[in-house]
Motif scaffolding. Sequence first.
Motif, PDB file in Angstrom:
ATOM      1  N   GLN A   9       3.368  13.243 -38.285  1.00  0.00           N
ATOM      2  CA  GLN A   9       4.170  12.406 -39.163  1.00  0.00           C
ATOM      3  C   GLN A   9       5.143  13.245 -39.988  1.00  0.00           C
ATOM      4  OE1 GLN A   9       3.815   8.926 -39.059  1.00  0.00           O
ATOM      5  NE2 GLN A   9       2.704   9.665 -37.272  1.00  0.00           N
ATOM      6  N   SER A  10       6.378  12.745 -40.105  1.00  0.00           N
ATOM      7  CA  SER A  10       7.365  13.414 -40.947  1.00  0.00           C
ATOM      8  C   SER A  10       7.015  13.196 -42.413  1.00  0.00           C
ATOM      9  CB  SER A  10       8.756  12.841 -40.663  1.00  0.00           C
ATOM     10  OG  SER A  10       9.113  13.048 -39.319  1.00  0.00           O
ATOM     11  N   THR A  11       7.367  14.162 -43.235  1.00  0.00           N
ATOM     12  CA  THR A  11       7.078  14.079 -44.662  1.00  0.00           C
ATOM     13  C   THR A  11       8.374  13.928 -45.451  1.00  0.00           C
ATOM     14  OG1 THR A  11       7.262  16.466 -45.009  1.00  0.00           O
ATOM     15  CG2 THR A  11       5.103  15.607 -44.316  1.00  0.00           C
ATOM     16  N   LEU A  12       8.212  13.637 -46.731  1.00  0.00           N
ATOM     17  CA  LEU A  12       9.366  13.517 -47.616  1.00  0.00           C
ATOM     18  C   LEU A  12      10.140  14.838 -47.653  1.00  0.00           C
ATOM     19  CD1 LEU A  12       9.545  11.601 -50.907  1.00  0.00           C
ATOM     20  CD2 LEU A  12      10.188  14.012 -50.955  1.00  0.00           C
ATOM     21  N   SER A  13       9.412  15.949 -47.605  1.00  0.00           N
ATOM     22  CA  SER A  13      10.071  17.257 -47.615  1.00  0.00           C
ATOM     23  C   SER A  13      10.902  17.481 -46.354  1.00  0.00           C
ATOM     24  CB  SER A  13       9.023  18.369 -47.742  1.00  0.00           C
ATOM     25  OG  SER A  13       8.343  18.264 -48.979  1.00  0.00           O
ATOM     26  N   LEU A  18      16.328  18.038 -43.926  1.00  0.00           N
ATOM     27  CA  LEU A  18      17.324  17.611 -42.952  1.00  0.00           C
ATOM     28  C   LEU A  18      18.586  17.078 -43.632  1.00  0.00           C
ATOM     29  CD1 LEU A  18      18.099  17.165 -40.010  1.00  0.00           C
ATOM     30  CD2 LEU A  18      16.960  14.927 -40.119  1.00  0.00           C
ATOM     31  N   ALA A  19      18.406  16.365 -44.744  1.00  0.00           N
ATOM     32  CA  ALA A  19      19.551  15.775 -45.445  1.00  0.00           C
ATOM     33  C   ALA A  19      20.231  16.771 -46.373  1.00  0.00           C
ATOM     34  CB  ALA A  19      19.106  14.545 -46.239  1.00  0.00           C
ATOM     35  N   GLY A  20      19.571  17.915 -46.638  1.00  0.00           N
ATOM     36  CA  GLY A  20      20.137  18.917 -47.538  1.00  0.00           C
ATOM     37  C   GLY A  20      20.115  18.496 -48.992  1.00  0.00           C
ATOM     38  N   VAL A  21      19.053  17.783 -49.385  1.00  0.00           N
ATOM     39  CA  VAL A  21      18.934  17.329 -50.776  1.00  0.00           C
ATOM     40  C   VAL A  21      17.532  17.686 -51.270  1.00  0.00           C
ATOM     41  CG1 VAL A  21      20.556  15.432 -50.442  1.00  0.00           C
ATOM     42  CG2 VAL A  21      18.117  15.040 -50.085  1.00  0.00           C
ATOM     43  N   VAL A  26      15.350  12.194 -52.361  1.00  0.00           N
ATOM     44  CA  VAL A  26      14.791  11.348 -51.300  1.00  0.00           C
ATOM     45  C   VAL A  26      13.891  10.273 -51.912  1.00  0.00           C
ATOM     46  CG1 VAL A  26      13.324  11.276 -49.252  1.00  0.00           C
ATOM     47  CG2 VAL A  26      14.905  13.190 -49.592  1.00  0.00           C
ATOM     48  N   SER A  27      13.077  10.656 -52.892  1.00  0.00           N
ATOM     49  CA  SER A  27      12.183   9.710 -53.545  1.00  0.00           C
ATOM     50  C   SER A  27      12.963   8.589 -54.211  1.00  0.00           C
ATOM     51  CB  SER A  27      11.315  10.445 -54.576  1.00  0.00           C
ATOM     52  OG  SER A  27      10.471   9.537 -55.247  1.00  0.00           O
ATOM     53  N   ARG A  28      14.093   8.942 -54.852  1.00  0.00           N
ATOM     54  CA  ARG A  28      14.904   7.905 -55.509  1.00  0.00           C
ATOM     55  C   ARG A  28      15.498   6.937 -54.489  1.00  0.00           C
ATOM     56  NH1 ARG A  28      16.361  12.171 -59.165  1.00  0.00           N
ATOM     57  NH2 ARG A  28      18.191  12.710 -57.912  1.00  0.00           N
ATOM     58  N   VAL A  29      15.901   7.465 -53.335  1.00  0.00           N
ATOM     59  CA  VAL A  29      16.459   6.593 -52.293  1.00  0.00           C
ATOM     60  C   VAL A  29      15.378   5.668 -51.746  1.00  0.00           C
ATOM     61  CG1 VAL A  29      17.451   6.520 -49.980  1.00  0.00           C
ATOM     62  CG2 VAL A  29      18.286   8.201 -51.645  1.00  0.00           C
ATOM     63  N   ARG A  43      23.304  10.108 -46.196  1.00  0.00           N
ATOM     64  CA  ARG A  43      22.702  11.252 -45.499  1.00  0.00           C
ATOM     65  C   ARG A  43      21.183  11.139 -45.474  1.00  0.00           C
ATOM     66  NH1 ARG A  43      25.651  14.766 -48.706  1.00  0.00           N
ATOM     67  NH2 ARG A  43      23.751  15.893 -49.279  1.00  0.00           N
ATOM     68  N   VAL A  44      20.625  10.725 -46.595  1.00  0.00           N
ATOM     69  CA  VAL A  44      19.165  10.574 -46.670  1.00  0.00           C
ATOM     70  C   VAL A  44      18.689   9.481 -45.713  1.00  0.00           C
ATOM     71  CG1 VAL A  44      17.244   9.891 -48.158  1.00  0.00           C
ATOM     72  CG2 VAL A  44      19.014  11.438 -49.030  1.00  0.00           C
ATOM     73  N   GLU A  45      19.371   8.344 -45.705  1.00  0.00           N
ATOM     74  CA  GLU A  45      18.972   7.238 -44.826  1.00  0.00           C
ATOM     75  C   GLU A  45      19.088   7.629 -43.363  1.00  0.00           C
ATOM     76  OE1 GLU A  45      21.475   4.119 -46.226  1.00  0.00           O
ATOM     77  OE2 GLU A  45      20.078   3.515 -47.828  1.00  0.00           O
ATOM     78  N   GLN A  46      20.130   8.442 -43.044  1.00  0.00           N
ATOM     79  CA  GLN A  46      20.267   8.911 -41.653  1.00  0.00           C
ATOM     80  C   GLN A  46      19.122   9.832 -41.274  1.00  0.00           C
ATOM     81  OE1 GLN A  46      23.862   9.471 -39.973  1.00  0.00           O
ATOM     82  NE2 GLN A  46      22.906  10.354 -38.181  1.00  0.00           N
ATOM     83  N   ALA A  47      18.744  10.711 -42.206  1.00  0.00           N
ATOM     84  CA  ALA A  47      17.624  11.622 -41.942  1.00  0.00           C
ATOM     85  C   ALA A  47      16.321  10.840 -41.773  1.00  0.00           C
ATOM     86  CB  ALA A  47      17.498  12.630 -43.090  1.00  0.00           C
TER      87      ALA A  47
END
Length: 369
Positions: A9-13, A18-21, A26-29, A43-47
């Motif tokens: 499973q992918s993680t928040l990290s 991947l998004a460079g943030v 990511v948590s806020r998105v 960018r975050v949503e794409q990642a």
Amino acid sequence: MCSNRLPKQSTLSDVAALAGVSAQTVSRVVNRTGVVAQETRARVEQAIAELGYRPNSVARSLVNRQSKTLGLIVTDFAQGFFPDTTRTIEREAAEHGYAVYMVTVSDDAQRIRTAFDRLRDDRFAGVIVNTSTAGYEIDLQRAASEGFPIVLVHEELAGVPAVIHWSGFRTGARMAVEHLISIGRRQIAFLATPNMTLIDQDKLTGYREALAEAQLPFDPSLVVKSPRDFQGGYVAMADLLLRHADVDACFVASDVRAVGVLRYLALHGIDVPGEIAIVAFGASTMASMVTPSLSTIRVPRRLIGQLAVQSLLEMLGGAPGTPRHVHQQPELVLGESSLAGRNLPTRLPTAAGLGPDRDGDRREAVPLQ
């Protein structure tokens, strides 16, 4: 039992990298909190989409107030079993301050998967799945591994431990076929569902056991798979009689399909039970409202619904999911479809209307006039 292995499973990290943030961005998105620039959000949503990332529902509940709504997925609300069980689930949930949002789906795995994903994305507290899990097992396993509370009814799936299982499907099927044999029937068909769920497999086992006990041969061509609705029963009976004109009895997997069977036989001048006797499964309200009334197997719907809600609420309180077994025995409710002309007990609608009485399972038994 399904033994599918879950992919990593992918993680928040992972999403943040991947998004460079930052992980906080990511948590806020994900939680729709704070202010995030439109370009950064994109960018975050794409990642998230590329990685197939799903937020951990337990972690999200720490950020957002826990929902007071439970999700319920059922295959077909037209079936007598599902409305009666659903009413119990709604009452039991309401007593604990929860509302129930129900989604009805067909047997199509993609539609069930879409419904399940929607309930997760809308942040329901948990979900009761009262339908086959075939075709979307990994979705359920992944959600359970992420801490999302799920209770399965009459299904077993590795990685989803909270299961409500009633052992009476096999016993009830055997009881139904034994009854048909006891009134002299020998060419007994079985109308099952197309995808042969665990429930239908149990019923098929009971059907075969009753035949074997009476030293009657098992003929696979007498097992007819049909959709769960009225039309499914109607068409299945037409197909069956084209191939087996000598059929003298039919065990039908649900009351609603049995009504379709009765309709076909009535339109074609075939006497029930004189020429073909019928026993169904479910003991729903409709069983006593049709003519001839259905002989049918009673299911402990109320107890099953109560245990499903209790299991889900326990998981919401932090307890691990565990299997629950309902040990109440099935009961054969006799009707005119197998014993016409007798002084039969039957289940009648309550004085308040056509719905079940307060306990959801039993009504007063009175003799036919």
